[in-house]
Scaffold this active site. Structure first.
Site, PDB file in Angstrom:
ATOM      1  CB  SER A  17       2.556  -8.122   0.748  1.00 52.66           C
ATOM      2  OG  SER A  17       1.570  -7.777   1.650  1.00 52.66           O
ATOM      3  CB  THR A  53       0.330  -4.182   6.165  1.00 56.05           C
ATOM      4  OG1 THR A  53      -0.662  -4.014   5.232  1.00 56.05           O
ATOM      5  CG2 THR A  53       1.209  -2.980   6.184  1.00 56.05           C
ATOM      6  CG  ASP A  54      -2.969  -7.541   2.862  1.00 61.62           C
ATOM      7  OD1 ASP A  54      -3.018  -6.603   3.609  1.00 61.62           O
ATOM      8  OD2 ASP A  54      -3.537  -7.776   1.931  1.00 61.62           O
ATOM      9  CB  THR A 111      -0.831   0.110   1.237  1.00 60.93           C
ATOM     10  OG1 THR A 111      -1.756  -1.030   0.994  1.00 60.93           O
ATOM     11  CG2 THR A 111      -1.664   1.151   1.439  1.00 60.93           C
TER      12      THR A 111
HETATM   13  N1  ASP Z   1      -2.976  -3.813   2.526  1.00 59.35           N
HETATM   14  C1  ASP Z   1      -1.658  -3.974   2.122  1.00 59.35           C
HETATM   15  C2  ASP Z   1      -0.745  -2.967   2.567  1.00 59.35           C
HETATM   16  O1  ASP Z   1      -0.880  -2.466   3.302  1.00 59.35           O
HETATM   17  C3  ASP Z   1      -1.540  -4.415   0.731  1.00 59.35           C
HETATM   18  C4  ASP Z   1      -0.443  -5.406   0.660  1.00 59.35           C
HETATM   19  O2  ASP Z   1      -0.198  -6.131   1.417  1.00 59.35           O
HETATM   20  O3  ASP Z   1       0.273  -5.129  -0.388  1.00 59.35           O
HETATM   21  O4  ASP Z   1       0.213  -2.839   2.105  1.00 59.35           O
END
Ligand code: ASP
Length: 333
Positions: free
Chosen positions: A53, A86-87, A12
């Site tokens: 991710s 973050t995922d 993100t």
């Molecule tokens: N929601 C995720 C992020 O915070 C998307 C990811 O993991 O790429 O990055």
């Protein structure tokens, strides 16, 4: 003062509007341009990939692991920041930590709000990660996660919020440091077992699956994973690590076929423990499942993956020993 290398992987923090939703497309230079670089820190960017991710593969994670080690081969580098979605950040962070044999900090960060959001959290998180990566006080603390003003040990830390800015925590532990007013305030030194050697280049990539237990569950999915050729399976059990006698029998059969089985729980905090029989953790452990302490599913899977990579063709005994080493539990427990 310090030289920090930012390895950019997407997430993100690198995501822009694509017309129907957000997706990672920015490089590390664009991400870095949003953040204030702490005084005295110089930064070099390595653009490794730009993906969200949830799409990462073992191949991608091993590319990240090798890049970290290549960057650290330069003694002029003081630390590394990895910008990451973050995922699955907790999975990559733990893989890096399992193989991290260097005092210099490797700090993962990301954002809950996209690159160009006016009130985005990415700039602050990246600033804090740069500060942590260049901090002498955090040398020897292993791989870390800097997010929302706190610094967490990779081991045990999971994503605990889908949207809120305080996205990461170790539900069974506490942060390693706080970042306040441009300073890193260290609270504790995380415990880390001996690092594992890097997997040999060209090692075949094992399949490792995760199966969750629930009311009315039968062993069908666990057996399907084994039939699909899984080298390892993580059983996400209920409570302190309990399932049914039928699942115990399936675990025993899987272990007999050379599959590494790790036991974790659906409960957010606390360790799995051998308390119950008639399908509980007592029987699952006797069937050959390895208890994973306070690790949750994603990191338990990474521990199994690392063990399987360490012994791609070895017997289950070697794999189990490597798994226990990754978990930091004695070989006899
Ligand atoms: N929601 C995720 C992020 O915070 C998307 C990811 O993991 O790429 O990055």
């Amino acid at each position: 003062m310090g030289q920090v290398v930012v390895i950019s992987t997407g997430g993100t923090i690198a995501s822009r509007w694509q017309g129907s939703g957000y997706a990672a497309d920015a490089g590390g230079g664009d991400v870095l341009a949003t953040a204030a670089v702490p005084a005295g820190v110089t930064v070099r960017v390595v653009d490794l990939m730009s993906v969200n991710s949830a799409r990462l593969t073992t191949r991608d994670q091993l590319a990240l692991l090798r890049t970290v080690h290549e960057v650290l081969a330069d003694p002029a580098v003081d630390g590394i920041v990895v910008t990451h979605g973050t995922d699955t950040l907790e999975e990559s962070a733990f893989l890096l930590d399992l193989h991290h044999d260097d005092p210099r900090p490797v700090v993962l960060t990301g954002a809950q709000r996209p690159l160009e959001a006016p009130d985005g959290d990415g700039p602050r998180n990246l600033h804090d990660a740069l500060l942590a990566a260049s901090s002498a006080a955090l040398r020897g603390h292993g791989v870390l996660v800097a997010f929302d003003g706190q610094v967490h040990a990779a081991r045990g830390t999971i994503k605990v919020q889908t949207l809120a800015a305080d996205a990461f925590a170790d539900p069974s532990g506490s942060p390693v440091a706080d970042v306040k007013d441009g300073h890193v305030l260290v609270r504790r030194q995380p415990e880390r077992p001996q690092p594992l050697p890097l997997p040999a280049a060209g090692t075949p990539l094992p399949r490792v699956d995760i199966v969750t237990h629930h009311c009315d569950a039968d062993p069908l999915l666990l057996n399907a994973a084994v039939d699909a050729g899984a080298r390892g399976v993580v059983l996400v059990a209920t409570g302190a690590g309990n399932a049914t006698p039928e699942v115990v029998a399936a675990v025993e059969a899987a272990v007999a076929r050379g599959v590494l089985v790790a036991l974790t729980t659906r409960v957010p905090a606390g360790p799995v423990a051998e308390i119950y029989t008639h399908g509980g953790a007592v029987d699952l452990a006797a069937a050959g499942a390895v208890l994973t302490g306070t690790l949750r599913a994603g990191q338990a899977r990474i521990a199994v993956l690392a063990a399987a990579l360490a012994h791609p063709t070895g017997d289950t005994g070697d794999g189990n020993r490597a798994l226990r080493r990754a978990l930091g539990t004695p070989a006899t427990s």
